[in-house]
Design an enzyme around this catalytic site. Structure first.
Site: not given
Ligand code: NCD
Ligand code: ZN
Length: 346
Positions: A14, A16, A18, A137, A175, A248, A252
């Site tokens: 899992h 991210h 971007r 999720h 998660h 996860d 950011h």
């Protein structure tokens, strides 16, 4: 005490990554230590069709350092309009590995997610037929439900009824952050598994709220009480095949975290293996680390484990690692486990 540990090269189930400059800035932190990762589709706009997944996959491969052997495993973002045949074609051709179900509004970029689960029954039935897993999720989004209860209530109100309607569907609860989530996975059969993040094994909700508000520890699902963290640690270090690593890791830039309405997400790709070795060592379970990071995930997804190995080395002095990752979009703060790390990957 052993100070080296050689294990099958890990995967991240899992992640991210971007897009654009952020993707370019973070990809190497994963591709250095992980062979494969399940890539989350919550871009803006989301990765909805197989064509979207093919072009995102190309952008990831183009951003990856040339010397890194890394395969992105693509997912499709389920919407109420998703075409079951497109999903099935993508899975059969090997382009996509799973679909991701976001309840609408549950987390970052989930506005196009699902509100009425009846509308995705045809695609879920198709996925069950062809053995394609669904990553979920697992939080309800009702504003009257306390944020700390949203995972446990999702299990009772949404997930369990959904699995009873389609018992053949392979489901990964993403998660998991609660004892209820762990217990639900343990009480079910081989078609249900869960990913656990690195940070939820380390922090409880005090990290976010005690002694001043700490946005860098805010993620979704939000970290819960200590009893839940202990249940997650027990599950991760038990060797139980139904639990495996999904970091996860969710970058950011700092201005979006350090805001009156800050984004959810913790960036752990760069120090995950060091943190996990520390946790497993604390639990006297270093011999179970390989199952968690490298064996249980591929087994559930029906894939072979990686053939490459990595070696973790423990040194007496704390290791050094960057506190920020610099990207052309801005700085991303790296997860601080609040203890020195001694294990490094080499
Ligand atoms: C994720 C993100 O930023 O995309 N944030 C997070 O807190 N984990 C979304 C998600 O996985 O919920
Ligand atoms: Zn996520």
């Amino acid at each position: 005490m052993a100070n080296t540990l050689t294990i099958t090269k890990p995967d991240d189930w899992h992640l991210h990554l971007r897009d654009g400059d952020m993707l370019k800035g973070v990809i190497a932190d994963t591709s250095a230590n992980f062979s494969r990762a399940i890539i989350m589709p919550n871009l803006v706009p989301p990765v909805i069709t197989v064509a979207d997944a093919i072009s995102y996959r190309e952008r990831i491969l183009a951003a990856k350092p040339k010397g890194h052997n890394f395969t992105p495993l693509m997912t499709l973002y389920l919407t109420e309009q998703t075409d079951p045949n497109d999903v099935a074609d993508g899975f059969k051709s090997g382009v996509v590995s799973a679909c991701k179900l976001y309840p609408a509004g549950a987390t970052t970029n989930s506005a196009s997610g699902v509100s009425n689960f009846d509308n995705i029954m045809p695609v879920l039935e198709k996925m069950a037929d062809i053995g394609m897993p669904m990553c979920v999720h697992g939080e309800v989004t009702d504003s009257d439900i306390d944020i700390f209860d949203r995972e446990a209530i999702f299990i009772d109100r949404v997930l369990d009824p959904l699995r009873k309607r389609i018992p053949e569907l392979k489901v990964i609860m993403e998660h998991v952050t609660t004892k209820e989530g762990v217990d639900y996975v343990k009480s079910n059969d081989t078609l249900l598994a869960a990913t656990l993040t690195t940070h939820h094994l380390i922090i409880n909700r005090n990290a976010i709220l005690a002694g001043g508000i700490k946005p860098h520890y805010y993620c979704l699902p939000v970290a819960k009480r200590e009893l839940h963290r202990l249940a997650l640690r027990e599950a991760a270090t038990s060797g139980d095949k139904r639990f495996f690593l999904g970091t996860d890791s969710a970058p950011h830039i700092d201005p979006l975290k350090l805001s009156a309405c800050g984004c959810a997400g913790i960036y752990t790709s760069i120090n995950t293996m060091s943190c996990l070795a520390h946790v497993f060592e604390q639990e006297n379970a270093l011999e179970k680390l390989e199952a968690f990071t490298s064996l249980n995930g591929p087994a559930f997804y029906g894939m072979e484990p990686n053939s490459e190995k990595i070696t973790l080395t423990r040194q007496d002095e704390p290791i050094e690692y960057p506190t920020k990752v610099k990207t052309k979009q801005g700085d991303v703060t790296v997860f601080d486990p609040m203890f020195p790390l001694h294990w490094s990957v080499n």
